[in-house]
Write a protein that holds these residues in place. Sequence first.
Motif, PDB file in Angstrom:
ATOM      1  N   VAL B  36     -89.363 -31.627 -25.242  1.00 19.33           N
ATOM      2  CA  VAL B  36     -88.790 -30.440 -24.617  1.00 19.33           C
ATOM      3  C   VAL B  36     -88.529 -29.389 -25.693  1.00 19.33           C
ATOM      4  O   VAL B  36     -87.812 -29.639 -26.654  1.00 19.33           O
ATOM      5  CB  VAL B  36     -87.486 -30.777 -23.872  1.00 19.33           C
ATOM      6  N   GLU B  37     -89.137 -28.251 -25.485  1.00 24.27           N
ATOM      7  CA  GLU B  37     -88.997 -27.172 -26.446  1.00 24.27           C
ATOM      8  C   GLU B  37     -87.553 -26.651 -26.445  1.00 24.27           C
ATOM      9  O   GLU B  37     -86.917 -26.583 -25.405  1.00 24.27           O
ATOM     10  CB  GLU B  37     -89.949 -26.040 -26.037  1.00 24.27           C
ATOM     11  N   VAL B  38     -87.046 -26.326 -27.600  1.00 25.60           N
ATOM     12  CA  VAL B  38     -85.711 -25.731 -27.689  1.00 25.60           C
ATOM     13  C   VAL B  38     -85.885 -24.263 -28.082  1.00 25.60           C
ATOM     14  O   VAL B  38     -86.214 -23.976 -29.231  1.00 25.60           O
ATOM     15  CB  VAL B  38     -84.820 -26.461 -28.723  1.00 25.60           C
ATOM     16  N   GLY B  47     -89.086 -29.731 -30.786  1.00 20.40           N
ATOM     17  CA  GLY B  47     -88.201 -29.833 -29.637  1.00 20.40           C
ATOM     18  C   GLY B  47     -87.393 -31.101 -29.693  1.00 20.40           C
ATOM     19  O   GLY B  47     -87.174 -31.654 -30.775  1.00 20.40           O
ATOM     20  N   ILE B  48     -86.960 -31.553 -28.515  1.00 24.96           N
ATOM     21  CA  ILE B  48     -86.178 -32.781 -28.455  1.00 24.96           C
ATOM     22  C   ILE B  48     -86.831 -33.756 -27.487  1.00 24.96           C
ATOM     23  O   ILE B  48     -87.550 -33.346 -26.575  1.00 24.96           O
ATOM     24  CB  ILE B  48     -84.723 -32.503 -28.003  1.00 24.96           C
TER      25      ILE B  48
END
Lengths: 832, 144
Positions: B36-38, B47-48
């Motif tokens: 998941v892009e931050v 990301g995370i």
Amino acid sequence: MGLDMQQLIGEFSNEANEFLEKAETEIIELEKNPDPEKINAVFRYIHTVKGNSGMFEFQNLSRLSHALESLLGKFREGSLTINKEYIDLMLEAVDRLKLMIRELDKESTFDISSMTEQLKSAAAAEQKKTVTETVIDELAVTEEDIIRAFTEDFLKESAKEAEKNHQFASVAVLDLMEQRFQSVGELAEFLSQFSVNIKKRLLLTDNIPEIEISSEILPFGFLIVSDLDTKEFFKKYDLRPKFILTLYSPIQLIQSKETNPKQEKQTMETSDSYLRVRSRLLDDLINLVGETIITRNQLFQRSAFLNDPEGGNILSRMSQLITQLHEKIMHTRLQELNSINQRIQRVVRDTAKNLGKQVEFQFEGGEVELDKTMIDTILDSIIHMVRNSIDHGIETPDERIRKGKNPIGKIRLSASLQIGNIQLVIDDDGQGLNHEMIRKTAESKGLVPSGTVLTQEEIEELVFLPGFSTAKAVTETSGRGVGMDAVRTSFKKLGGNVHLKTVFGKGTSITAVIPQTVTVISCLLITVDQTRYAIFQKNVSELIQFDPELFTVVNGVRMYRFRDSMLPLVHLGKLLYPDRDFKDEAEYVVIVKSENYYFGILFDQMIGTEEIVVKPLGEFFSELKLFAGATIMGDGEAVLILDIAGISEFEGIESKNKESESTKTSSELKKETGYLLFEIMEHRFATSLEYVTNIEKLSNFDFEDLSGIKVIQYKEDIIPVVSLSDVYNLKGESNQDSSFLIIVSTENKEIAVMINEIVDIVYDIKIVEDDRYHGESVLGHSIINDKSTVIIDIQDLISKISKVQFSWIGKHLDIQQKQTAEEEKTAQASAG
Amino acid sequence: MADNGKIQLLTWMIGNQMYGADVKFCLEVQKDISVVEVPHSKKYISGIVNLRGDVVTVLDLQVLLAQKETATRERSVIIRFNSRERQVAIKADAIRDVLEIPFSKLEDAGTRLSSTETKYLPYIAYTDSTFLLILNIEELFVVK
């Protein structure tokens, strides 16, 4: 020394520390209230520490605690009365003990001779009582100790059994050395001649640490069941018990029944006891229960596909249980703020004493609960602030009397729960801070350029700058270069903040806000460009469908009309993904509130609310303020949680130094509307958004002429248009293409104000009254975005103009309204 | 690090380059996990991800090493590292074998790589067919 020993010593030091802290609390209390119960309590704590120290062969600890105990013994027997000097001495001794506990490996190197001498001479001050008595006192066994050693259940069971057989049951404590018997066996043999049975015997030193191991007597506890009254029996055969606790007696039934309720109560209290648990274990439990919740959510998503109502019932029952379990587990880490009361009391007492000041400390809201690690983090800050208050705030008694104040200064620490936050306030009624002095100090230290015009709040903010300290000299009490900036940093680390308010001569009040960490939080889940985001439910004020009618975007400033006020609107897509293309509009608006301001967030889709487990983002994102953390969804994907305060800061909605006033929370929207910055003929103006109900493009309207006055049709109404360039007689180039109408509501009527350009919405502007900018309804001027801006009170202006110019329109409109109202009435009447 | 003078390396591919890291730092390898892009985070952060209930930061080695080609595929392999209770993950295109390499075969990478690169990749090791760059995991935690 094996690992076990290490562990035992670890436990010993933990326990000793705890007992010393408790002792300290009681000693401080003793000063105000020399209750014999409290003396007993302190005595016991110190006694335990002494006993355990002896067990581990910590000579110095044991010697010092012995000396302290002897002094306490004097108070207990009443041969000495407690006074301030004794309290000081005892506190000092407790400090020394604590220090040694903290550095156990160096325990033997501490020099305690002078301390013990002081204690001894204090104890010897009025040594009149006989020595023999105190020797017996050494063995201070109480009912509680016996219950603990034998366990309550066992005692109850024995009592029941005795009752059934009409026998006596009691526990006797004897020390063999004082009897004629050499061993327990001998005693048992002797007793058995009289059909006295020892059901259970315990060497009490093993079970009651209070009892000193080094003493020559070995106390045994015997649970005795016999046909004879134990007390009588012992007397008859010259056995000298230290203590006899009758569990059951068939003769004195009436009497024992009387005493029963009391005993019951006491045992109840002991059973609701505390266990020492390693905090690491609690952390593990919290993580595990967090995992369980995530897994539950996954299971729930799956279960939707299963067509099994019964299974669904079981699942939801389990889910409830998990929620409850989670709640309980979260509570294990919470600690009441009361736990720090004693530390602070002590600080207040010592600091005041050192400085020759008199201070009364009040602590309110001690029942407020906080995560233990948080309490540990803020404790130093609180102590620092309290010290500051005493050192810089509270005046000496003489000075206070001169000022007509009570010679005893007051400091109050109060804690309270706000929405999701905990607020701590430290007030004092001292001399307060001189704003001018603060400013000068800051200037002399080069923290602000000299001659800067600052508001009171801004000056108060200077105190938190690194390197700021008003103390004339570095004192031992405060001003060790830690300062308020360190205090602020520590609160900020926890996601909170701290502010100060001071009135010169009256006192200072420091307010700190910290979020109460609860790692499972109800969140609103939304999507932006197919990506899910979570918003804490506590930030959500209202959720509305986007209505393009209410939406205005001018020069990139988005505004949304919500209940008669214009709220700034954050376009989440554009904010998060500046590289991607978005329409100006979206599907939903969520009205959120950060510390002070309400604003709207525009997003695409709504998923719903869900209980989520908040996980920290970690050190790689420490500078990123937009997100409060992340969570793991049922499908296993990570989802970011929006930090509303961070977003408002990022978007410039939040100003830096507002929040002290925000504590007067109400469900209503606050009128923190900000100022609309606009241009007319290249002159900058700003006015409060409070009365601005909408902003419209001029090109959308046709002007009509109503007897020489410009009017437009606006929402089925005719409203007059005022040109500010005419009012202020402004000349310059006007760019007709980008002209706007600000709709201002005044006295229930709306009026359109024509301007050229909307520039921005700004907050917290400094209005300087200035003669050069006089004019109708001009409040003053301000420098905004490096441009001189005239601040006007648009409502005032409009009401003035309308009184003169539009009075007849007003009448005209009034008549119209009345007419329509009457028409409606007649229509209703005829319909009825 | 293994005894008898050898180091065990988990190896992986990014583009055509092989990388390795001491296995003792490698916690797990996961495939088909969406990162998941931050938004607004540092460029070198991909990301995370959720790895067994932990939210772990995924770094983009290519960006970190200032490599031009970032031909990393959409769905790639995530390797989680752990050092002194801190965790971080990187993206790779594919996982290769665990290799055992004698310390004597490790060479200073300074001769071949730029200073930015050697900060993270202090050593090079040559195998039969190619050479691999050895990642210093500790350095990933002090990325600024």
